[in-house]
Scaffold this motif. Structure first.
Motif, PDB file in Angstrom:
ATOM      1  N   ARG A 194       0.835  -1.196   0.000  1.00  0.00           N
ATOM      2  CA  ARG A 194       0.000   0.000   0.000  1.00  0.00           C
ATOM      3  C   ARG A 194       0.869   1.244   0.000  1.00  0.00           C
ATOM      4  N   THR A 217       0.949   4.051  -5.817  1.00  0.00           N
ATOM      5  CA  THR A 217      -0.044   3.887  -4.761  1.00  0.00           C
ATOM      6  C   THR A 217       0.200   4.953  -3.709  1.00  0.00           C
ATOM      7  N   LEU A 218      -0.803   5.209  -2.907  1.00  0.00           N
ATOM      8  CA  LEU A 218      -0.702   6.202  -1.843  1.00  0.00           C
ATOM      9  C   LEU A 218      -0.952   5.537  -0.500  1.00  0.00           C
ATOM     10  N   VAL A 235      -2.500   5.110   3.357  1.00  0.00           N
ATOM     11  CA  VAL A 235      -3.900   5.207   3.754  1.00  0.00           C
ATOM     12  C   VAL A 235      -4.021   5.861   5.119  1.00  0.00           C
ATOM     13  N   LEU A 244      -3.060   9.589  -7.725  1.00  0.00           N
ATOM     14  CA  LEU A 244      -3.900   8.864  -6.785  1.00  0.00           C
ATOM     15  C   LEU A 244      -4.272   7.507  -7.375  1.00  0.00           C
ATOM     16  N   ASN A 275      -7.620   4.510  -1.460  1.00  0.00           N
ATOM     17  CA  ASN A 275      -7.161   5.892  -1.489  1.00  0.00           C
ATOM     18  C   ASN A 275      -8.194   6.826  -2.121  1.00  0.00           C
ATOM     19  N   TYR A 330      -3.075  14.512  -0.309  1.00  0.00           N
ATOM     20  CA  TYR A 330      -1.928  13.691   0.075  1.00  0.00           C
ATOM     21  C   TYR A 330      -0.881  14.541   0.771  1.00  0.00           C
ATOM     22  N   GLN A 384      -1.146  13.006   4.488  1.00  0.00           N
ATOM     23  CA  GLN A 384      -0.599  11.647   4.423  1.00  0.00           C
ATOM     24  C   GLN A 384       0.920  11.635   4.643  1.00  0.00           C
TER      25      GLN A 384
END
Length: 375
Positions: free
Chosen positions: A3, A14-15, A17, A270, A275, A308, A312
């Motif tokens: 992830r 990927t970003l 979570v 994204l 996400n 993000y 994040q």
């Protein structure tokens, strides 16, 4: 199934979570224009120092406007709001919803930094939360606090403008001419107007601290999105073979837009259903059911990048926003975006590419890049 963020728009992305849900707006208001020095908000009342007492720890509250020194605030452009010779301060440097604010000796800490946005929010960037009237109560002496930004009437303020605005109508530290210079070959989808329209989602972004810090954060964000998108050329991930791989069916909401609908899109590319769900929840946009908005609406695309950046940490230990406003340096933004694949010697060429972009953009903005550029 990993992830963590992956490669650029040319590869797998990927970003991390973390839900940063933002409450739905309860009211739509246009705050009354405050008199010079006053900060007016709910019911046209003023931000007030209780009892006009300048002692450390004095409560800051809502009160009928009366023109006294207890309600006269200055915004000198250093990120502080001052009255009676002291600073508006988040008690004990707290970041939790409901942490009260007070008057305290100015000390240069993040607890005393406030971003006054064009959307009439007053945000403490350390907490990424808004100055808020407790309980939406307009009674005199209601205590003020910080709370997750919701767009409610109890978080809207008319405050003194800071000095040195720079003459940019958008209010963003990067002018449209500079933006075009930074991205001479950009896809027209990535418009300047789309970016400036997205800024209200995270009013602390590039609006925190000194002018130097504001420009450094803007440059850091733009350098990373330039790297992710080939200079704002790619709107969607180019490797279509990856598209079906971004659906995590273990999530209770599944993939309602389809197995192959959650590929990389936008300035931070994204990807993954979880996400899209997290970003959509935070932004108040149904991206889980309509992920195509990220490639069809410029402002939505930019908002996902800002989501993000501001909320994040990815494989890092802090958000990219906090890395820049708290002096950790550009290298920590790389770590939070793609550190698991690039930092600590894993891919020095990619790190160098990001640093080169950052140095070029800070030069265009006329600001020093600062220290700690590598990860």
């Amino acid at each position: 199934m990993s992830r963590l963020r992956g490669r650029s728009a040319l590869g797998r992305l990927t970003l991390g979570v973390v839900l940063a849900a933002v409450l739905s707006a309860l009211f739509t208001v246009v705050p009354a224009q405050a008199a010079t020095g006053q900060i007016t908000g709910l019911a046209g009342k003023c931000v007030d120092v209780a009892g006009a007492n300048s002692a450390n720890g004095t409560a800051v509250q809502l009160y009928d406007c009366n023109g006294t020194a207890a309600q006269t605030w200055s915004n000198s452009g250093d990120g502080t709001l001052r009255a009676l010779g002291k600073c508006l301060d988040v008690t004990s440097g707290g970041t939790a919803d409901g942490t009260t604010v007070q008057l305290y000796d100015c000390n240069g800490t993040a607890a005393q930094q406030w971003a006054v946005s064009s959307a009439n929010d007053i945000v403490n960037p350390q907490a990424n939360k808004c100055l808020d009237v407790t309980g939406n109560n307009s009674a005199n002496a209601t205590r003020l606090q910080i709370w997750t930004c919701s767009g409610g009437a109890n978080q809207k303020w008319s405050a003194p403008a800071s000095g040195g605005g720079g003459g940019n109508p958008s209010g963003f530290v990067v002018s449209e001419a500079q933006f075009n210079q930074i991205f001479p070959s950009r896809n027209s989808f990535y418009s300047y107007s789309g970016l400036t329209a997205a800024l209200s989602a995270y009013p602390g972004f590039a609006n925190t601290g000194s002018d130097t810090v504001k420009k450094q954060e803007a440059a850091a964000f733009l350098a990373n999105v330039s790297h992710e998108t080939g200079g704002l050329v790619y709107v969607v991930e180019q490797n279509t073979a990856n598209y079906p791989t971004y659906c995590d069916w273990s999530q209770p909401y599944g993939c309602p837009a389809g197995q192959a609908a959650y590929y990389g899109r936008g300035p931070i590319q994204l990807s993954w259903n979880f996400n899209y769900k997290a970003a959509g929840d935070a932004l108040g946009i149904d991206l889980l059911n309509n992920p195509w908005l990220v490639q069809n609406d410029s402002a939505v695309a930019w908002k996902t990048g800002l989501w993000y950046w501001n909320t994040q940490s990815g494989p890092g230990t802090m958000t990219p926003h906090n890395a820049m406003v708290n002096g950790a340096g550009f290298g920590q933004t790389i770590r939070s975006i793609n550190g698991s694949l690039e930092c600590d010697g894993r891919n020095p060429a990619q790190v160098q590419s990001r640093v080169d972009a950052y140095n070029r953009i800070t030069s265009i903005l006329g600001v020093s890049p600062g220290s700690n550029l590598y990860c």
